[in-house]
Design a protein around this motif. Sequence first.
Motif, PDB file in Angstrom:
ATOM      1  N   SER A  64      40.593  24.818 -17.271  1.00  0.00           N
ATOM      2  CA  SER A  64      40.432  25.627 -18.482  1.00  0.00           C
ATOM      3  C   SER A  64      38.942  25.791 -18.776  1.00  0.00           C
ATOM      4  O   SER A  64      38.093  25.086 -18.211  1.00  0.00           O
ATOM      5  CB  SER A  64      41.107  24.928 -19.671  1.00  0.00           C
ATOM      6  OG  SER A  64      40.376  23.749 -20.005  1.00  0.00           O
ATOM      7  N   GLU A  66      37.380  24.870 -21.422  1.00  0.00           N
ATOM      8  CA  GLU A  66      36.889  23.608 -21.980  1.00  0.00           C
ATOM      9  C   GLU A  66      36.647  22.580 -20.871  1.00  0.00           C
ATOM     10  O   GLU A  66      35.645  21.862 -20.899  1.00  0.00           O
ATOM     11  CB  GLU A  66      37.872  23.056 -23.022  1.00  0.00           C
ATOM     12  CG  GLU A  66      37.976  23.896 -24.290  1.00  0.00           C
ATOM     13  CD  GLU A  66      38.796  25.182 -24.113  1.00  0.00           C
ATOM     14  OE1 GLU A  66      39.624  25.282 -23.181  1.00  0.00           O
ATOM     15  OE2 GLU A  66      38.579  26.115 -24.918  1.00  0.00           O
ATOM     16  N   GLU A  67      37.568  22.496 -19.909  1.00  0.00           N
ATOM     17  CA  GLU A  67      37.377  21.566 -18.784  1.00  0.00           C
ATOM     18  C   GLU A  67      36.147  21.955 -17.958  1.00  0.00           C
ATOM     19  O   GLU A  67      35.373  21.091 -17.545  1.00  0.00           O
ATOM     20  CB  GLU A  67      38.624  21.551 -17.892  1.00  0.00           C
ATOM     21  CG  GLU A  67      39.824  20.908 -18.545  1.00  0.00           C
ATOM     22  CD  GLU A  67      41.112  21.159 -17.767  1.00  0.00           C
ATOM     23  OE1 GLU A  67      41.945  20.231 -17.720  1.00  0.00           O
ATOM     24  OE2 GLU A  67      41.299  22.276 -17.227  1.00  0.00           O
ATOM     25  N   MET A  69      33.509  23.500 -19.047  1.00  0.00           N
ATOM     26  CA  MET A  69      32.321  23.150 -19.817  1.00  0.00           C
ATOM     27  C   MET A  69      31.978  21.666 -19.629  1.00  0.00           C
ATOM     28  O   MET A  69      30.799  21.304 -19.550  1.00  0.00           O
ATOM     29  CB  MET A  69      32.503  23.492 -21.301  1.00  0.00           C
ATOM     30  CG  MET A  69      32.652  24.989 -21.575  1.00  0.00           C
ATOM     31  SD  MET A  69      31.381  26.035 -20.815  1.00  0.00           S
ATOM     32  CE  MET A  69      29.927  25.469 -21.638  1.00  0.00           C
ATOM     33  N   GLN A  70      32.989  20.821 -19.537  1.00  0.00           N
ATOM     34  CA  GLN A  70      32.750  19.395 -19.291  1.00  0.00           C
ATOM     35  C   GLN A  70      32.193  19.174 -17.878  1.00  0.00           C
ATOM     36  O   GLN A  70      31.312  18.332 -17.672  1.00  0.00           O
ATOM     37  CB  GLN A  70      34.039  18.581 -19.492  1.00  0.00           C
ATOM     38  CG  GLN A  70      34.478  18.503 -20.940  1.00  0.00           C
ATOM     39  CD  GLN A  70      33.400  17.908 -21.828  1.00  0.00           C
ATOM     40  OE1 GLN A  70      32.824  16.872 -21.530  1.00  0.00           O
ATOM     41  NE2 GLN A  70      33.106  18.597 -22.926  1.00  0.00           N
ATOM     42  N   HIS A 115      37.755  33.601 -20.352  1.00  0.00           N
ATOM     43  CA  HIS A 115      36.450  33.307 -20.924  1.00  0.00           C
ATOM     44  C   HIS A 115      36.468  33.762 -22.379  1.00  0.00           C
ATOM     45  O   HIS A 115      36.920  34.878 -22.667  1.00  0.00           O
ATOM     46  CB  HIS A 115      35.347  34.036 -20.143  1.00  0.00           C
ATOM     47  CG  HIS A 115      33.981  33.614 -20.526  1.00  0.00           C
ATOM     48  ND1 HIS A 115      33.339  34.108 -21.637  1.00  0.00           N
ATOM     49  CD2 HIS A 115      33.123  32.741 -19.947  1.00  0.00           C
ATOM     50  CE1 HIS A 115      32.143  33.550 -21.729  1.00  0.00           C
ATOM     51  NE2 HIS A 115      31.986  32.719 -20.720  1.00  0.00           N
TER      52      HIS A 115
END
Length: 167
Positions: A64, A66-67, A69-70, A115
């Motif tokens: 995802s 968010e994943e 971004m990590q 996105h």
Amino acid sequence: MKHSAIQQYDYHQWANNRFFEHLKQLPAGLYTQEVESVFSSIAEVISHIYRVDGMWLSVMSGDSFEETMQVIKKLETQSDGKGLELMQRLNEALAQRYATFFKQQDPDEIISVEHPRYGALETSVANLVQHVVNHGTYHRGNITAMLRQQGEAGIPTDYVFYLYEQT
């Protein structure tokens, strides 16, 4: 016979490795020397290529936003301010992760990329690999310009030279 996307990625790694080997032959301070360019140093460009390559592997793997971004944060921690030898090892480890991914993923498979700013994109893994390769080629050009600015020569990494080496 290799899928063209996998061959393109192999070319990308070949070109990156040619730069790593070339940079090791040049004066040590050149790698981190500040210059007025798109990036402040060659080290910054190398780190950027590494982070973006890792980011796209995360995206292609179905993570995802968010994943991903990590993953970017982890890649920044791994690469920021690191020396040339370590960056080469990190790059080689990432190339191994790509190789594993290609064994498990059909490059022609259509995936959906989400996105928050750009929305949804339905595209093939092969198209995203092409983006990774184009991105790397662009920034290797930045490195060549930075080397010339510092009085050093670049190194040829055109695709045709890769093809000649494969025969």
